[in-house]
Design an enzyme around this catalytic site. Structure first.
Site, mmCIF file in Angstrom:
data_model
loop_
_atom_site.group_PDB
_atom_site.id
_atom_site.type_symbol
_atom_site.label_atom_id
_atom_site.label_comp_id
_atom_site.label_asym_id
_atom_site.label_seq_id
_atom_site.Cartn_x
_atom_site.Cartn_y
_atom_site.Cartn_z
ATOM 1 N N VAL A 238 0.869 -1.176 0.000
ATOM 2 C CA VAL A 238 0.000 0.000 0.000
ATOM 3 C C VAL A 238 0.909 1.231 0.000
ATOM 4 C CG1 VAL A 238 -1.768 1.296 1.254
ATOM 5 C CG2 VAL A 238 -1.775 -1.200 1.323
ATOM 6 N N SER A 244 0.758 8.429 -2.859
ATOM 7 C CA SER A 244 -0.022 7.557 -3.735
ATOM 8 C C SER A 244 -0.554 8.321 -4.935
ATOM 9 C CB SER A 244 -1.198 6.958 -2.974
ATOM 10 O OG SER A 244 -2.098 6.357 -3.884
ATOM 11 N N GLU A 301 1.631 -4.782 -10.087
ATOM 12 C CA GLU A 301 0.185 -4.543 -9.972
ATOM 13 C C GLU A 301 -0.428 -4.439 -11.372
ATOM 14 O OE1 GLU A 301 -0.132 -2.162 -5.692
ATOM 15 O OE2 GLU A 301 -0.870 -1.201 -7.511
ATOM 16 N N HIS A 304 -3.179 -1.638 -11.826
ATOM 17 C CA HIS A 304 -2.997 -0.209 -11.530
ATOM 18 C C HIS A 304 -2.489 0.522 -12.777
ATOM 19 C CE1 HIS A 304 -1.863 3.203 -8.709
ATOM 20 N NE2 HIS A 304 -1.168 3.506 -9.800
HETATM 21 ZN ZN ZN Z 1 -3.717 1.418 -7.455
#
Ligand code: ZN
Length: 330
Positions: A238, A244, A301, A304
């Site tokens: 995360v 982010s 990922e 993403h």
């Molecule tokens: Zn993401």
């Protein structure tokens, strides 16, 4: 001359009289033709003089006119170079094209006498346009400060003064309003290919990112990890709050309507495959690829996707690099 002969002939009977008349008529016609030729000669001389003057003036004028146009072209090129300082968007190219059109329109608006010059001048502008196109290609430069190329990771947290406008994807899901159009286009094209994409995680507020990170941290701490180890493990899964891409509204977690898990196997689904092969066409990149974990600091990922713009996405996709590597190379 003819009239003297005619007088003599006239005294020699009826036939002589007729011949005399014909001779007189011929003489009159010849005299008239000579008169017209003399007149015409004058007209030709006058025309020749006019032509000489016209060509002379025209040549001088042409030189000055072309100089004027090339000055204009230089200005256009300078304007273009300035525009190229930022990201070259289609709109800017369009503006340059409009500028050229205007130059041509101005040239066309000159007196009709200078038609010839206008044609030459237009050709001149065409050459300038070509040069500009080359300049545009050469100067297809990316700027680290472009909104779509902002690098956000653990080493590059979101600037405190970062601001953007949110747009609604659907329901309560939001993203940067500037990526709505390419996002919708991408989803529509996927649909046409029989792939139903689903946004499962769009823009996140800081509090949401903090909650997700804290939850991960607690999990590791409860399993006996030290704080530092728990932080290391959590931040690989995360993104650290404030770092982010979901917080800048340019990234989305995308899954399909028949596979909801955010795990590596998503790459094997139709949606995962379609995104990997096509997302770049709409300006989106696979942000955390397999084998690049050391560079991105994030695990693979396949769900993403991050918007970087079509030009950058194409390069990143074709070179199989990360945004970090792309920015590094600028
Ligand atoms: Zn993401």
């Amino acid at each position: 001359m003819a009239s003297k002969i005619a007088k003599k002939l006239a005294t020699k009977g009826k036939v002589g009289m007729t011949v005399a008349k014909v001779l007189i008529v011929i003489e009159i016609i010849i005299k008239k033709i000579v008169k017209y030729i003399k007149k015409a000669l004058w007209i030709l001389i006058i025309l020749a003089v006019f032509l000489a003057v016209f060509v002379g003036v025209g040549f001088y004028g042409k030189a000055g006119f072309i100089k004027g146009i090339s000055d204009e072209s230089d200005k256009a090129v300078v304007a273009n170079s300035e525009a190229a300082g930022g990201t070259l968007t289609g709109q800017e190219n369009e503006e340059n094209t409009v500028a050229n059109d205007e130059t041509v329109v101005v040239a066309d608006g000159m007196d009709s006498i200078q038609d010839e010059e206008v044609i030459i001048a237009t050709a001149d502008v065409d050459v300038a346009t070509q040069t500009e196109t080359e300049v545009t290609k050469e100067e297809l430069e990316f700027n680290k400060s472009d909104w779509n190329l902002i690098l956000v990771n653990k080493q590059h947290p979101i600037p405190d003064d970062y601001s953007f406008e949110l747009g609604i994807i659907s329901g309560s899901m939001e993203c940067d309003v500037r990526i709505l159009e390419p996002l919708n286009e991408m989803f529509e094209m996927a649909k046409e290919d029989g792939v139903q994409l689903v946004v499962c995680s769009p823009y996140r507020e800081m509090s949401r990112q903090e909650y997700l990170f804290d939850r991960k941290m607690k999990g590791y701490l409860n399993n006996g990890y030290s704080y530092i180890d728990a932080y290391k493990e959590s931040s690989a899964v995360v993104t650290v709050p404030g770092a982010s891409e979901h917080q800048i509204g340019l990234s989305l977690d995308i899954i399909s309507d028949n596979y909801y898990k955010l795990d590596e196997s998503f790459e094997l689904t139709d949606a995962g495959k379609w995104l990997k092969a096509n997302a770049y066409k709409y300006g989106f990149i696979l942000r955390y690829p397999k084998g690049k974990e050391e560079i991105t600091g994030i695990i693979y990922e396949p769900w993403h996707y991050r918007y970087v713009g079509v030009d950058a996405a194409k390069i990143i996709h074709e070179k199989n690099i990360t945004l970090e590597e792309f920015i590094e190379g600028l």
